[in-house]
Design an enzyme around this catalytic site. Structure first.
Site, short mmCIF file in Angstrom:
data_model
loop_
_atom_site.label_atom_id
_atom_site.label_comp_id
_atom_site.label_asym_id
_atom_site.label_seq_id
_atom_site.Cartn_x
_atom_site.Cartn_y
_atom_site.Cartn_z
N VAL A 1 0.82 -1.23 0.00
CA VAL A 1 0.00 0.00 0.00
C VAL A 1 0.85 1.28 0.00
CG1 VAL A 1 -2.04 -1.09 0.98
CG2 VAL A 1 -0.37 -0.01 2.52
N LYS B 1 8.03 4.16 4.85
CA LYS B 1 7.19 4.38 3.67
C LYS B 1 5.73 4.02 3.94
CE LYS B 1 8.88 3.46 -0.52
NZ LYS B 1 9.60 2.73 -1.60
N TYR C 1 9.79 3.88 13.18
CA TYR C 1 8.40 3.48 13.44
C TYR C 1 7.66 4.63 14.12
CZ TYR C 1 4.54 0.54 15.21
OH TYR C 1 3.30 -0.01 15.49
N TYR D 1 -6.19 15.51 6.76
CA TYR D 1 -7.29 15.08 5.87
C TYR D 1 -8.65 15.33 6.54
CZ TYR D 1 -5.10 13.17 1.71
OH TYR D 1 -4.45 13.05 0.51
N THR E 1 -0.28 -5.58 22.64
CA THR E 1 -1.40 -6.50 22.49
C THR E 1 -0.84 -7.89 22.21
OG1 THR E 1 -2.71 -4.70 21.60
CG2 THR E 1 -3.53 -6.90 21.17
N ARG F 1 8.94 -9.98 19.63
CA ARG F 1 8.28 -9.29 20.75
C ARG F 1 8.28 -10.19 21.98
NH1 ARG F 1 3.44 -6.04 17.73
NH2 ARG F 1 3.34 -7.91 16.46
N1 UDP Z 1 11.96 -7.84 25.78
C1 UDP Z 1 12.74 -8.73 26.50
N2 UDP Z 1 13.08 -9.91 25.92
C2 UDP Z 1 12.71 -10.26 24.65
C3 UDP Z 1 11.93 -9.35 23.92
C4 UDP Z 1 11.58 -8.14 24.50
O1 UDP Z 1 13.09 -8.48 27.66
O2 UDP Z 1 13.09 -11.37 24.19
C5 UDP Z 1 11.58 -6.56 26.40
C6 UDP Z 1 11.87 -5.31 25.58
O3 UDP Z 1 13.18 -4.83 25.83
C7 UDP Z 1 10.81 -4.37 26.07
C8 UDP Z 1 9.63 -5.29 26.42
O4 UDP Z 1 10.19 -6.59 26.56
O5 UDP Z 1 11.21 -3.69 27.22
C9 UDP Z 1 8.55 -5.33 25.35
O6 UDP Z 1 9.18 -5.54 24.13
P1 UDP Z 1 8.39 -5.82 22.78
O7 UDP Z 1 9.41 -6.13 21.74
O8 UDP Z 1 7.35 -6.85 23.02
O9 UDP Z 1 7.62 -4.49 22.39
P2 UDP Z 1 7.72 -2.96 22.78
O10 UDP Z 1 6.76 -2.79 23.88
O11 UDP Z 1 9.13 -2.61 23.20
O12 UDP Z 1 7.34 -2.28 21.53
#
Ligand code: UDP
Length: 322
Positions: free
Chosen positions: A60, A94, A148, A162, A178, A189
């Site tokens: 998109v 992008k 991001y 808009y 989530t 994550r």
């Molecule tokens: N985190 C962690 N171990 C992992 C992945 C993430 O300790 O294997 C921590 C990360 O540093 C952050 C939190 O968990 O403080 C949530 O990270 P996530 O990547 O889920 O998303 P964020 O909330 O940072 O966008």
């Protein structure tokens, strides 16, 4: 009443696919668009043969051609896990910028309602806690997460322009952490990471000392908030998330307890600009949408663990396709 038609970008993603299911359940026809960079066809495999569902493989960030009438455009396409957007910095910028422009253009051409999937990352490493929608945030524009955060902040600015200039009916949801079925096991994550590690007996990788906090919302609650917002006449950003806050260390302990794993904990360096705290203030969502989360952590996480068990049994490790 004529059947509503919704376009969902990022329709094969974690949230996009759950949103699609909800919209189909509400009687909408759904046109899902996804380039499958971080989305997964398995998330929408159950919709094959559904006459109210169409899938278009498309990026998109390029011009979007939809010939049908459209009532709602949900712009949910974007890499969304820190690992994904660090590895895909330009596509992330992008899709937040050009993708938002194109999807707003589609909404304008079709006189459709537009819903932007924004993020708690707009608040950066917040100096206000919990985060209210009127907080402007503390974002490092040139840090690795800036691709991001700033793309989404630009997307919000474009959405409001808009709305104000073209009179488009727009909504902005700021989505907090989530979790639930259809996350990619290896998206990096913390929820899939810890559950995957616990189930396979490898160490749980805590970044830093684990004192940073997050607040986890189960996916069905989040989708309900988004649907209510889409149907509302509210145009300012709305936080949707679960205010139940915990440290990452506590989260590791919960996963260890619930899975019964023998995995140990291993500490790794904290990523640059990793927010120290995060918790949504959901006063606005309560007031404007009559919404609040219902699913308890224990229930949601148990369902999520079951989902990931199935993925591991089937050898679906959730690698990114591209
Ligand atoms: N985190 C962690 N171990 C992992 C992945 C993430 O300790 O294997 C921590 C990360 O540093 C952050 C939190 O968990 O403080 C949530 O990270 P996530 O990547 O889920 O998303 P964020 O909330 O940072 O966008």
């Amino acid at each position: 009443m004529a059947q509503k038609i919704s376009v969902v970008t990022g329709g094969a993603g974690f949230l996009g696919s759950h949103l699609t299911d909800r919209l189909l359940g509400e009687g909408h026809r759904v046109i899902a668009i996804d380039n499958l960079v971080t989305g997964n066809p398995a998330n929408v495999a159950h919709l094959g043969g559904n006459e109210n569902y169409r899938f278009i493989k498309h990026n998109v960030s390029n011009y979007i051609l939809v010939e049908d009438a459209v009532d709602y455009v949900f712009h949910f396409a974007s890499p969304a896990s820190p690992i994904d957007y660090l590895e895909l910095p330009i596509p992330t910028l992008k899709v937040g910028a050009l993708g938002t422009h194109n999807t707003l253009g589609l909404a304008k051409a079709k006189k459709a309602t537009f819903v932007l999937a924004s993020t708690s990352e707009c608040y950066g490493d917040p100096l206000v806690h919990p985060q209210t929608e009127d907080y402007w945030g503390n974002v490092n524009p040139i840090g690795p997460r800036g691709v991001y955060d700033e793309a989404k902040r630009f997307a919000e600015a474009m959405t409001m322009a808009y709305h104000r200039y073209h009179g488009i009916d727009t909504k902005i949801v700021r989505i907090f952490n989530t979790y639930g079925p259809r996350m990619r096991l290896r998206d990096g994550r913390v929820v899939p990471a810890f559950i995957g590690q616990a189930l396979s007996g490898t160490p749980l990788t805590i970044f830093g000392d684990g004192s940073q906090t997050r607040s986890f919302c189960y996916v069905s609650d989040l989708i309900d908030g988004i649907f209510r917002l889409a149907m509302s006449d509210f145009h300012e950003p709305v936080n949707i998330g679960n205010p139940r806050e915990m440290t990452i260390k506590q989260f590791a302990e919960e996963i260890t307890r619930i899975t019964g794993t023998k995995s140990k904990v291993e500490h790794k360096p904290l990523p640059v600009d990793d927010p120290k705290v995060r918790q949504p203030d959901i006063t606005r969502a309560r007031k404007v949408l009559g919404w609040e989360p219902k699913i308890e952590f224990e229930e949601g996480i148990t369902k999520t663990i079951e989902y990931f068990k199935g993925c591991l049994e089937r050898g679906e490790l959730g690698e990114r396709i591209q």
